[in-house]
Write a protein that holds these residues in place. Structure first.
Motif, PDB file in Angstrom:
ATOM      1  N   THR A  55       0.820  -1.212   0.000  1.00 12.58           N
ATOM      2  CA  THR A  55       0.000   0.000   0.000  1.00 12.58           C
ATOM      3  C   THR A  55       0.853   1.261   0.000  1.00 12.58           C
ATOM      4  O   THR A  55       0.356   2.343  -0.336  1.00 12.58           O
ATOM      5  CB  THR A  55      -0.942   0.034   1.227  1.00 12.58           C
ATOM      6  N   LEU A  61      -2.840   2.381  -4.820  1.00 15.57           N
ATOM      7  CA  LEU A  61      -3.384   2.077  -3.498  1.00 15.57           C
ATOM      8  C   LEU A  61      -3.241   3.250  -2.531  1.00 15.57           C
ATOM      9  O   LEU A  61      -3.431   3.078  -1.324  1.00 15.57           O
ATOM     10  CB  LEU A  61      -2.707   0.833  -2.916  1.00 15.57           C
ATOM     11  N   TYR A  66      -7.060   2.164   1.688  1.00 20.74           N
ATOM     12  CA  TYR A  66      -5.823   1.404   1.866  1.00 20.74           C
ATOM     13  C   TYR A  66      -4.908   2.035   2.908  1.00 20.74           C
ATOM     14  O   TYR A  66      -4.071   1.348   3.497  1.00 20.74           O
ATOM     15  CB  TYR A  66      -5.128   1.232   0.520  1.00 20.74           C
ATOM     16  N   ASN A 300      -9.757  -8.672  -2.841  1.00 19.24           N
ATOM     17  CA  ASN A 300      -9.640  -7.280  -3.273  1.00 19.24           C
ATOM     18  C   ASN A 300      -8.899  -7.221  -4.608  1.00 19.24           C
ATOM     19  O   ASN A 300      -7.714  -7.567  -4.684  1.00 19.24           O
ATOM     20  CB  ASN A 300      -8.903  -6.469  -2.199  1.00 19.24           C
ATOM     21  N   VAL A 303      -5.689  -4.932  -4.714  1.00 16.15           N
ATOM     22  CA  VAL A 303      -4.502  -5.517  -4.077  1.00 16.15           C
ATOM     23  C   VAL A 303      -3.911  -6.606  -4.966  1.00 16.15           C
ATOM     24  O   VAL A 303      -2.688  -6.709  -5.104  1.00 16.15           O
ATOM     25  CB  VAL A 303      -4.855  -6.077  -2.682  1.00 16.15           C
TER      26      VAL A 303
END
Length: 323
Positions: A55, A61, A66, A300, A303
């Protein structure tokens, strides 16, 4: 070897050292337990550390969602480090002694970080509420300064009260026994050792639990009731599925954490069972932090995309280096 240090005070024997029984009732499984908890600790450190790193390094992100997830992963590492290293030490050395001061310190940090987790889960639900119910105002409401304020409030909000509660509990006399039938210094098994009437202390535990657990949980329910109502009004099934997918991971973590913690802290001293307490405590102290990275990463798409980008970048860099 004498495991109890005590002194006479007001005609009562006051314990100054405790013994964490932990999993001593499973003598044939000590090696297996040490290996299992070591692996779980590594998974927690690596998994949550991965989320923190990815992140930070992936610009895609760099969003409030995040930012809070990175804070949550940092919290999980701290939270589990309060209990697991001591468990490994007790199993590895078979020395289960812990001083009253060390026990109080462990309890205090455990309670403070537990309060932080409750607040942070509520903040994350608020973030999802604004993103889904007020998407046009989301960049304005969840600006970087507001995010830092919410994160700082979550980390610091429970410190004064939990320090006070820890001092109150450990100022009691523990005269019946010094053996804590648990794998860490948690409030229910400690209160069980206290002499005399502990009604006031139990009441304070319930009041603090309402303030730092029930109240955030009610905010989470309020947020998700509006989120679900908004999602159901979306015109397409695709939009509904996408909106639900962004919230399902958070809801699963909430269920695991609050469900197991509520069972442990909602019962009176007389109804506590050591085996049941250990089982549910394992969920909110170790199992949930271990599954959080899997829950948030595998469910997610952002991610997963960031992970693919990172792996492809490393692969290309390796190929260039070889040539």
């Amino acid at each position: 070897m004498d495991l109890t240090e005590s002194r006479k005070e007001n005609n009562a024997s006051t314990v100054t050292q405790f013994v964490l029984l932990g999993f001593s009732d499973l003598p044939n499984l000590q090696g297996f337990l040490f290996g299992m908890f070591s692996i779980m600790y590594l998974i927690i450190l690596i998994g949550n550390g991965f989320i923190i790193v990815i992140t930070r390094i992936d610009p895609a992100l760099h969003k409030p969602m995040y930012f809070f997830l990175a804070n949550f992963s940092s919290l999980e590492i701290c939270y589990v480090s309060v209990t697991l290293p001591r468990i490994l030490y007790n199993i590895g050395t078979q020395n289960r002694n812990i001083s009253k001061l060390a026990c109080a310190t462990q309890t205090c940090f455990f309670l403070m970080l537990g309060a932080t987790e409750c607040f942070l889960l509520a903040v994350m639900s608020y973030d999802r509420y604004v993103a889904i119910c007020n998407p046009l105002q989301y960049p304005l409401v969840m600006n970087s300064f507001k995010c830092i304020q919410l994160a700082a409030g979550s980390w610091l909000g429970g410190i004064p009260v939990q320090i006070g509660q820890t001092c109150q509990i450990f100022s009691l006399h523990f005269c019946s026994s010094n053996q804590i039938n648990h794998f860490f210094c948690d409030l229910p098994p400690i209160l069980k050792l206290a002499c005399g009437n502990t009604f006031v202390n139990e009441l304070s535990v319930y009041l603090v639990a309402i303030l730092f657990a029930a109240f955030p949980f009610m905010l989470i329910l309020a947020s998700y009731s509006k989120i679900i109502a908004t999602i159901l009004m979306l015109p397409t099934a695709t939009g509904q599925t996408k909106a639900f997918s962004t919230c399902s991971s958070h809801l699963l973590v909430i269920f695991l954490f609050f469900g197991s913690a509520a069972v442990t802290y909602s019962r009176t001293k007389s109804t506590h069972s050591p085996e049941t307490d250990k089982l549910f405590s394992l969920f909110y102290t170790i199992v949930t932090p271990m599954f959080n990275p899997l829950i948030y990463s595998l469910r997610n798409k952002d991610v997963i995309a960031a992970l693919r980008k990172l792996l492809i970048g490393k692969k290309n860099k390796l190929l260039c280096t070889n040539f």
